[in-house]
Design an enzyme around this catalytic site. Structure first.
Site, PDB file in Angstrom:
ATOM      1  N   GLU A  82       0.830  -1.220   0.000  1.00 55.64           N
ATOM      2  CA  GLU A  82       0.000   0.000   0.000  1.00 55.64           C
ATOM      3  C   GLU A  82       0.858   1.261   0.000  1.00 55.64           C
ATOM      4  O   GLU A  82       1.683   1.445   0.894  1.00 55.64           O
ATOM      5  CB  GLU A  82      -0.920  -0.014   1.235  1.00 55.64           C
ATOM      6  CG  GLU A  82      -1.890   1.157   1.268  1.00 55.64           C
ATOM      7  CD  GLU A  82      -2.863   1.099   2.448  1.00 55.64           C
ATOM      8  OE1 GLU A  82      -3.209  -0.010   2.905  1.00 55.64           O
ATOM      9  OE2 GLU A  82      -3.265   2.170   2.922  1.00 55.64           O
ATOM     10  N   LYS A 265      -7.010  -0.686  11.868  1.00 58.58           N
ATOM     11  CA  LYS A 265      -6.409  -1.036  10.562  1.00 58.58           C
ATOM     12  C   LYS A 265      -5.213  -0.122  10.308  1.00 58.58           C
ATOM     13  O   LYS A 265      -4.159  -0.563   9.820  1.00 58.58           O
ATOM     14  CB  LYS A 265      -7.464  -0.904   9.461  1.00 58.58           C
ATOM     15  CG  LYS A 265      -7.091  -1.529   8.121  1.00 58.58           C
ATOM     16  CD  LYS A 265      -6.217  -0.682   7.232  1.00 58.58           C
ATOM     17  CE  LYS A 265      -5.941  -1.358   5.893  1.00 58.58           C
ATOM     18  NZ  LYS A 265      -5.139  -0.526   4.997  1.00 58.58           N
ATOM     19  N   ASP A 281       4.870 -14.450  11.633  1.00 56.82           N
ATOM     20  CA  ASP A 281       3.510 -14.937  11.385  1.00 56.82           C
ATOM     21  C   ASP A 281       2.545 -13.782  11.688  1.00 56.82           C
ATOM     22  O   ASP A 281       2.040 -13.639  12.803  1.00 56.82           O
ATOM     23  CB  ASP A 281       3.221 -16.142  12.286  1.00 56.82           C
ATOM     24  CG  ASP A 281       1.848 -16.734  12.026  1.00 56.82           C
ATOM     25  OD1 ASP A 281       1.035 -16.094  11.335  1.00 56.82           O
ATOM     26  OD2 ASP A 281       1.584 -17.843  12.528  1.00 56.82           O
ATOM     27  N   HIS A 378      -2.864  10.562  -1.074  1.00 52.25           N
ATOM     28  CA  HIS A 378      -3.043   9.308  -1.802  1.00 52.25           C
ATOM     29  C   HIS A 378      -3.041   9.540  -3.300  1.00 52.25           C
ATOM     30  O   HIS A 378      -2.480   8.782  -4.067  1.00 52.25           O
ATOM     31  CB  HIS A 378      -4.373   8.658  -1.399  1.00 52.25           C
ATOM     32  CG  HIS A 378      -4.221   7.749  -0.223  1.00 52.25           C
ATOM     33  ND1 HIS A 378      -5.202   6.879   0.184  1.00 52.25           N
ATOM     34  CD2 HIS A 378      -3.199   7.565   0.616  1.00 52.25           C
ATOM     35  CE1 HIS A 378      -4.778   6.218   1.228  1.00 52.25           C
ATOM     36  NE2 HIS A 378      -3.562   6.615   1.520  1.00 52.25           N
TER      37      HIS A 378
HETATM   38  C1  MEV Z   1      -5.793   3.251   5.319  1.00 53.62           C
HETATM   39  O1  MEV Z   1      -4.936   2.170   4.965  1.00 53.62           O
HETATM   40  C2  MEV Z   1      -5.796   3.431   6.823  1.00 53.62           C
HETATM   41  C3  MEV Z   1      -6.722   4.521   7.368  1.00 53.62           C
HETATM   42  O2  MEV Z   1      -8.068   4.282   6.953  1.00 53.62           O
HETATM   43  C4  MEV Z   1      -6.602   4.479   8.870  1.00 53.62           C
HETATM   44  C5  MEV Z   1      -7.577   5.370   9.601  1.00 53.62           C
HETATM   45  O3  MEV Z   1      -8.673   5.676   9.082  1.00 53.62           O
HETATM   46  O4  MEV Z   1      -7.241   5.731  10.751  1.00 53.62           O
HETATM   47  C6  MEV Z   1      -6.361   5.899   6.824  1.00 53.62           C
END
Ligand code: MEV
Length: 429
Positions: A82, A265, A281, A378
């Site tokens: 990513e 995430k 792992d 992005h």
């Molecule tokens: C994208 O890979 C991760 C985000 O969505 C994390 C977040 O919203 O805190 C930008």
């Protein structure tokens, strides 16, 4: 050694390698990087790792810069597909300087589970298991003498009553706690559980069922803290305002599991990139992280942010079962190079790196979301990707990407058009 490498991102790959070799101790030189050419794995090595191999599958391998972790400068290896993650981690690590990130580690204790079904008398079983614990632990320790020599080994036995009745009769689970030192420990723990299960079942007066570690490794956690002075959060005198916006973003995740999932995430973006680069792992760590996040019954953020007069204070607590001996490290030269680049000799230091990377990517995401949003950054990266996909190389990549971003039409077709025009102009010069 400093991890502060301004302009590192602008260097060609060969120059980046040279720069790292200059910084590293004498274990690494420019030839060391051959280990990561073509994905870092020969076909033969890959064939020895898993079944039915038909090739290898590569990911970009990078280092995040600017990190100071527990007072030591660190290059943080990352393997991930990513865009933005490495840049985000490096930017957040720069904001955290000069103090950087601080970590506290629990002992590296993994838990194995031995399921006992059809227990005739659960109350008697719980007492019998408590009485037999010293003998069972002594037997378990005898099975892993080398681990005991390194200061690890089985440390506790904990019976838990799961059900007094059910289709499989009464059910107990016996937890075997094992200090795994620098090993991730899955094999160790599984071997011990299989070896002890019949004996445990006899003591409990039931039948042995599953014998396997739990990935909810709440006995093996890392706590990472950081304090960012307001002035490092914004360079236009708006640091205090950005701090409050990040605190509100943290509170959003604390109140809402839908947001907490995305917040976590963003943490795993950093954690997993380090785990993949170092041959860990990562599925085990992912499973443990989310189970830990939900341990109160509600799904919660693994890291929270608070406003203090000294700045923005962040704290991440998560289970992190990693190893610097065994596992894929035997076979994967790129994973070994990653550990060498990062100067990691022990599992604790690797967990500290992963924790710092996770808190850094979380901070960078929240800062972007709480201010301009993440799409502009992005899009700039996406534009570069499209420029390359359209066939741009060298300086044309930046020129095509800049034009795509400026006109807001970030599409492959447009990238081809721009490249054709700029390419012609370059040739006619
Ligand atoms: C994208 O890979 C991760 C985000 O969505 C994390 C977040 O919203 O805190 C930008």
């Amino acid at each position: 050694m400093t991890s502060r490498l301004p302009g590192f991102y602008r260097l060609p790959i060969a120059e980046r390698r040279k720069r790292l070799a200059e910084l590293a101790d004498d274990k690494i030189n420019v030839f060391s990087f051959k280990a990561i050419d073509a994905g870092g794995l020969t076909l033969e090595a890959a064939d020895g790792m898993i079944e039915n191999v038909i090739g290898t599958y590569a990911l970009p391998f990078a280092v995040a810069v600017n990190f100071v972790i527990d007072g030591i400068e660190a290059l943080v290896p990352m393997a991930v597909e990513e865009p933005s993650i490495v840049a985000a981690a490096s930017n957040a690590a720069r904001m955290a300087r000069p103090a950087g990130f601080f970590s506290t580690m629990s002992a590296p204790v993994m838990i194995g589970q031995i399921q006992i079904t059809h227990v005739a008398d659960v109350d008697a079983a719980m007492i019998a298991l408590a009485d037999a614990t010293p003998a069972l632990l002594a037997d378990a320790r005898r099975l892993v003498p080398r681990l005991a020599e390194r200061g690890g080994g089985p440390v506790a036995l904990e019976p838990r009553l799961l059900a007094r009745s059910g289709p499989d009769g009464a059910m107990i689970v016996v937890h075997l706690h094992v200090d795994c030192r620098d090993a991730m420990g899955a094999n160790l723990v599984n071997t011990l559980c299989e070896a002890l299960a019949e004996q445990v079942a006899r003591v409990a007066g039931g039948r042995a069922g599953l014998r396997i570690l739990t990935n909810l490794t709440d006995g093996r956690t890392v706590t990472t803290r950081v304090l960012i002075p307001d002035a490092n959060l914004g360079d236009e005198g708006n640091g205090a305002e950005i701090k409050e916006a990040i605190v509100a973003a943290s509170r959003f995740a604390e109140l809402d599991p839908y947001r907490a999932a995305t917040h976590n995430k963003g943490i795993m973006n950093g954690v997993d990139a380090v785990l993949v680069a170092t041959g860990q792992d990562w599925r085990a760590v992912e499973a443990g992280a989310h189970a830990y996040a939900a341990r109160s019954g509600a799904y919660r953020p693994l890291a929270v942010w608070r406003s203090t007069p000294e700045g923005l204070a962040g704290e991440l607590v998560m289970p992190l079962a990693v190893g610097t001996v065994g596992g894929a490290l035997h076979n994967h030269p790129a994973a070994r190079l990653a550990l060498e680049l990062a100067g990691v000799g022990h599992a604790d230091r690797l967990a500290a790196l992963a924790g710092a990377a996770g808190l850094a990517t979380n901070l960078a995401a929240l800062r972007a979301l709480a201010t301009e949003g993440i799409q502009r950054g992005h899009m700039a990266l996406h534009a570069r990707g499209l420029a390359r996909a359209a066939g741009a190389t060298g300086e044309l990549v930046e020129l095509v990407a800049a034009e795509l971003a400026a006109c807001g039409d970030v599409k492959l077709e447009r990238a081809r058009e721009v490249l054709a025009r700029l390419g012609e102009r370059k040739e006619s010069k």
